[in-house]
Design a protein around this motif. Structure first.
Motif, mmCIF file in Angstrom:
data_model
loop_
_atom_site.group_PDB
_atom_site.id
_atom_site.type_symbol
_atom_site.label_atom_id
_atom_site.label_comp_id
_atom_site.label_asym_id
_atom_site.label_seq_id
_atom_site.Cartn_x
_atom_site.Cartn_y
_atom_site.Cartn_z
ATOM 1 N N ILE A 1 1.289 8.142 12.667
ATOM 2 C CA ILE A 1 2.460 8.295 11.793
ATOM 3 C C ILE A 1 3.047 6.930 11.451
ATOM 4 N N GLY A 2 3.070 6.034 12.444
ATOM 5 C CA GLY A 2 3.579 4.686 12.187
ATOM 6 C C GLY A 2 2.730 3.933 11.182
ATOM 7 N N LEU A 3 1.405 4.123 11.237
ATOM 8 C CA LEU A 3 0.511 3.473 10.273
ATOM 9 C C LEU A 3 0.793 3.964 8.858
ATOM 10 N N LEU A 4 0.938 5.276 8.702
ATOM 11 C CA LEU A 4 1.225 5.840 7.382
ATOM 12 C C LEU A 4 2.600 5.384 6.871
ATOM 13 N N ALA A 5 3.582 5.354 7.770
ATOM 14 C CA ALA A 5 4.926 4.942 7.358
ATOM 15 C C ALA A 5 4.964 3.464 6.978
ATOM 16 N N THR A 6 4.264 2.620 7.753
ATOM 17 C CA THR A 6 4.258 1.186 7.458
ATOM 18 C C THR A 6 3.531 0.892 6.157
ATOM 19 N N SER A 7 2.441 1.619 5.897
ATOM 20 C CA SER A 7 1.738 1.426 4.630
ATOM 21 C C SER A 7 2.612 1.838 3.444
ATOM 22 N N SER A 8 3.454 2.838 3.629
ATOM 23 C CA SER A 8 4.360 3.262 2.555
ATOM 24 C C SER A 8 5.447 2.226 2.301
ATOM 25 N N LEU A 9 5.833 1.474 3.345
ATOM 26 C CA LEU A 9 6.874 0.461 3.184
ATOM 27 C C LEU A 9 6.439 -0.664 2.248
ATOM 28 N N ARG A 10 5.140 -0.859 2.092
ATOM 29 C CA ARG A 10 4.649 -1.913 1.202
ATOM 30 C C ARG A 10 5.009 -1.629 -0.254
ATOM 31 N N VAL B 1 7.893 -0.223 -1.104
ATOM 32 C CA VAL B 1 9.353 -0.225 -1.210
ATOM 33 C C VAL B 1 9.817 -1.669 -1.303
ATOM 34 N N GLN B 2 10.623 -1.979 -2.279
ATOM 35 C CA GLN B 2 11.026 -3.347 -2.531
ATOM 36 C C GLN B 2 12.513 -3.555 -2.273
ATOM 37 N N GLY B 3 12.868 -4.820 -2.080
ATOM 38 C CA GLY B 3 14.260 -5.245 -2.056
ATOM 39 C C GLY B 3 15.072 -4.714 -0.898
ATOM 40 N N ARG B 4 16.319 -4.356 -1.237
ATOM 41 C CA ARG B 4 17.292 -3.967 -0.232
ATOM 42 C C ARG B 4 16.932 -2.662 0.457
ATOM 43 N N VAL B 5 16.223 -1.773 -0.227
ATOM 44 C CA VAL B 5 15.842 -0.496 0.379
ATOM 45 C C VAL B 5 14.933 -0.736 1.586
ATOM 46 N N ARG B 6 13.971 -1.645 1.452
ATOM 47 C CA ARG B 6 13.081 -1.946 2.572
ATOM 48 C C ARG B 6 13.861 -2.532 3.743
ATOM 49 N N GLN B 7 14.828 -3.395 3.459
ATOM 50 C CA GLN B 7 15.630 -3.982 4.530
ATOM 51 C C GLN B 7 16.426 -2.918 5.273
ATOM 52 N N TYR C 1 4.272 -3.617 11.159
ATOM 53 C CA TYR C 1 4.839 -4.151 9.915
ATOM 54 C C TYR C 1 4.396 -5.588 9.629
ATOM 55 N N PRO C 2 4.426 -6.520 10.605
ATOM 56 C CA PRO C 2 3.933 -7.885 10.302
ATOM 57 C C PRO C 2 2.439 -7.922 10.001
ATOM 58 N N ALA C 3 1.656 -6.995 10.588
ATOM 59 C CA ALA C 3 0.212 -7.015 10.374
ATOM 60 C C ALA C 3 -0.148 -6.714 8.925
ATOM 61 N N PHE C 4 0.666 -5.943 8.235
ATOM 62 C CA PHE C 4 0.369 -5.600 6.845
ATOM 63 C C PHE C 4 0.557 -6.781 5.903
ATOM 64 N N ASP C 5 1.219 -7.853 6.400
ATOM 65 C CA ASP C 5 1.345 -9.049 5.567
ATOM 66 C C ASP C 5 0.000 -9.724 5.350
ATOM 67 N N ALA C 6 -0.981 -9.402 6.206
ATOM 68 C CA ALA C 6 -2.311 -9.993 6.044
ATOM 69 C C ALA C 6 -3.074 -9.387 4.875
ATOM 70 N N LEU C 7 -2.601 -8.261 4.359
ATOM 71 C CA LEU C 7 -3.272 -7.601 3.234
ATOM 72 C C LEU C 7 -2.764 -8.174 1.914
ATOM 73 N N LYS C 8 -3.677 -8.504 1.046
ATOM 74 C CA LYS C 8 -3.329 -9.048 -0.270
ATOM 75 C C LYS C 8 -3.476 -7.958 -1.336
ATOM 76 N N ASP C 9 -2.561 -7.977 -2.270
ATOM 77 C CA ASP C 9 -2.596 -6.966 -3.326
ATOM 78 C C ASP C 9 -3.844 -7.084 -4.198
ATOM 79 N N ASP C 10 -4.320 -8.311 -4.396
ATOM 80 C CA ASP C 10 -5.482 -8.472 -5.257
ATOM 81 C C ASP C 10 -6.761 -7.950 -4.616
ATOM 82 N N TRP C 11 -6.765 -7.743 -3.279
ATOM 83 C CA TRP C 11 -7.941 -7.159 -2.635
ATOM 84 C C TRP C 11 -8.149 -5.717 -3.108
ATOM 85 N N GLU C 12 -7.070 -4.981 -3.206
ATOM 86 C CA GLU C 12 -7.194 -3.602 -3.682
ATOM 87 C C GLU C 12 -7.641 -3.566 -5.138
ATOM 88 N N GLU C 13 -7.115 -4.483 -5.942
ATOM 89 C CA GLU C 13 -7.522 -4.532 -7.341
ATOM 90 C C GLU C 13 -9.000 -4.901 -7.460
#
Length: 278
Positions: A79-88, A90-96, A165-177
Motif C-alpha cells: 500500500i505504501g508503494l502504491l501511495a508513494t507512486s501516486s504522490l509523484r 501531486v504537485q506543490g502545496r498539496v504534496r507538502q 518517498y526519497p527512493a522515488f527521486d531516483a526515477l526520471k520522468d523521461d525514462w517513462e517517456e
C-alpha cells in the motif's frame, strides 16, 4: 573535488553519540544476553532456552509474532508503494500537506491508536455497526490476530511511505517517456525499470517494517491484553507480571526476537549481494 580529512577536534563530536549508543543500545543488549543464560538462583544455564523451545505456548507466540509481522509488513509495503507512486503526480502545496499528514500519522501509534480502532472497528464501533448491516463485516473481530493485522498494517503504511518517498527521486520522468517510445506498456515499465531500481529500497523498507511490527507492544496489549499470544506480550508479562515474574526467561525471549531480526537482515543482505553480482 577532494574532501578534507576530519581533524581530531571533529572526532570529539562523535563522543556523545558513542556514549549514548553504549548506554542505551549496547549495554542493555549485553545485560539481556547475559541474563538470558542465568538461572533464578544464579549461575550459568541453558534452561531458559530449553523451556522456550520445548514449550508449545512460547513456540506459538514466536509463530504468531512472525506471521503477524510478515503479513502486516507486506501489506504495508504494498500500500505504501502504491501511495508513494501516486504522490509523484501531486504537485506543490498539496504534496507538502500530504507528507506532513503522513509524518503525523507515523507517530500515531500505541494506546491512542488502539483506542481509535476500538471506537471505529470495535464490537460496537461506528463503522462495524454500519457495515454489519450491509453484511461486509460478518464474523470480523478486532480483538483477534486478524484484527491485529489490520491495525498493524495501518501503522506500517505511513512508515513505508516516508521510507520510500526519497527512493522515488531516483526515477526520471523521461525514462517513462523513452519506454513508451520503445513500445513498453505501463506494466512493462514498472516491471523492467521501476521495480529493479527500487528493489534495494523495497527490501530495506520491508526489513524495517518487519522490525517495527515484531517489537510492537503497546497497541497489541491495549487491544487484546493476553488474548493473542505474541512475544512482546509474553516478555511484558514475565517482566511486570505478579504471578509469572521471570526476568531471565524474558531476556531469553528477547534474544529469540533479536535472532529473528538478525536472520531477516541476513537474508536481506544475501539477496542484495546476489542482485549486485548477478
Amino acid at each position: 573535488m577532494m574532501l578534507a580529512k576530519p581533524s581530531r577536534a571533529h572526532l570529539w563530536l562523535f563522543v556523545p553519540f558513542v556514549l549514548m549508543l553504549g548506554a542505551f543500545c549496547l549495554a542493555p543488549t549485553y545485560w539481556v544476553l547475559v541474563n538470558s543464560f542465568m538461572a533464578d538462583e544464579g549461575g550459568f544455564t541453558l534452561a531458559n532456552y530449553k523451556k522456550i523451545l520445548s514449550s508449545k505456548f512460547y513456540l506459538i507466540a514466536i509463530e504468531n509474532s512472525f506471521w503477524l509481522s510478515l503479513y502486516s509488513s507486506f501489506l504495508g509495503l504494498l500500500i505504501g508503494l502504491l501511495a508513494t507512486s501516486s504522490l509523484r503526480f501531486v504537485q506543490g502545496r498539496v504534496r507538502q500537506w500530504v507528507i506532513a499528514f503522513v509524518n503525523m500519522s507515523n507517530n500515531f501509534a500505541g494506546v491512542p491508536l488502539a483506542f481509535a480502532f476500538i471506537i471505529i472497528l470495535g464490537t460496537n464501533g461506528a463503522i462495524t455497526l454500519l457495515l454489519n448491516k450491509t453484511g461486509f463485516l460478518n464474523g470480523f473481530d478486532l480483538y483477534t490476530r486478524a484484527g491485529l493485522t489490520v491495525v498493524y498494517t495501518y501503522f506500517q503504511i505511513p512508515l513505508a511511505i516516508l521510507l520510500l518517498y526519497p527512493a522515488f527521486d531516483a526515477l526520471k520522468d523521461d525514462w517513462e517517456e523513452a519506454s513508451r517510445l520503445l513500445g513498453a506498456s505501463t506494466f512493462d515499465y514498472w516491471r523492467k525499470v521501476v521495480l529493479p531500481i527500487l528493489f534495494p529500497s523495497l527490501l530495506g523498507t520491508f526489513v524495517l517494517l518487519l522490525a517495527n511490527a515484531l517489537g510492537a507492544y503497546a497497541t497489541a496489549f491495549a487491544l487484546t491484553a493476553s488474548n493473542v499470544n505474541l512475544i512482546p506480550i509474553r516478555i511484558g508479562a514475565l517482566v511486570a507480571g505478579d504471578i509469572s515474574l521471570n526476568p531471565n526467561l524474558a531476556a531469553a525471549l528477547s534474544i529469540v526476537l533479536v535472532v529473528q531480526l538478525v536472520m531477516v537482515t541476513m537474508i536481506n543482505q544475501w539477496l542484495m549481494r546476489r542482485r549486485r553480482y548477478a
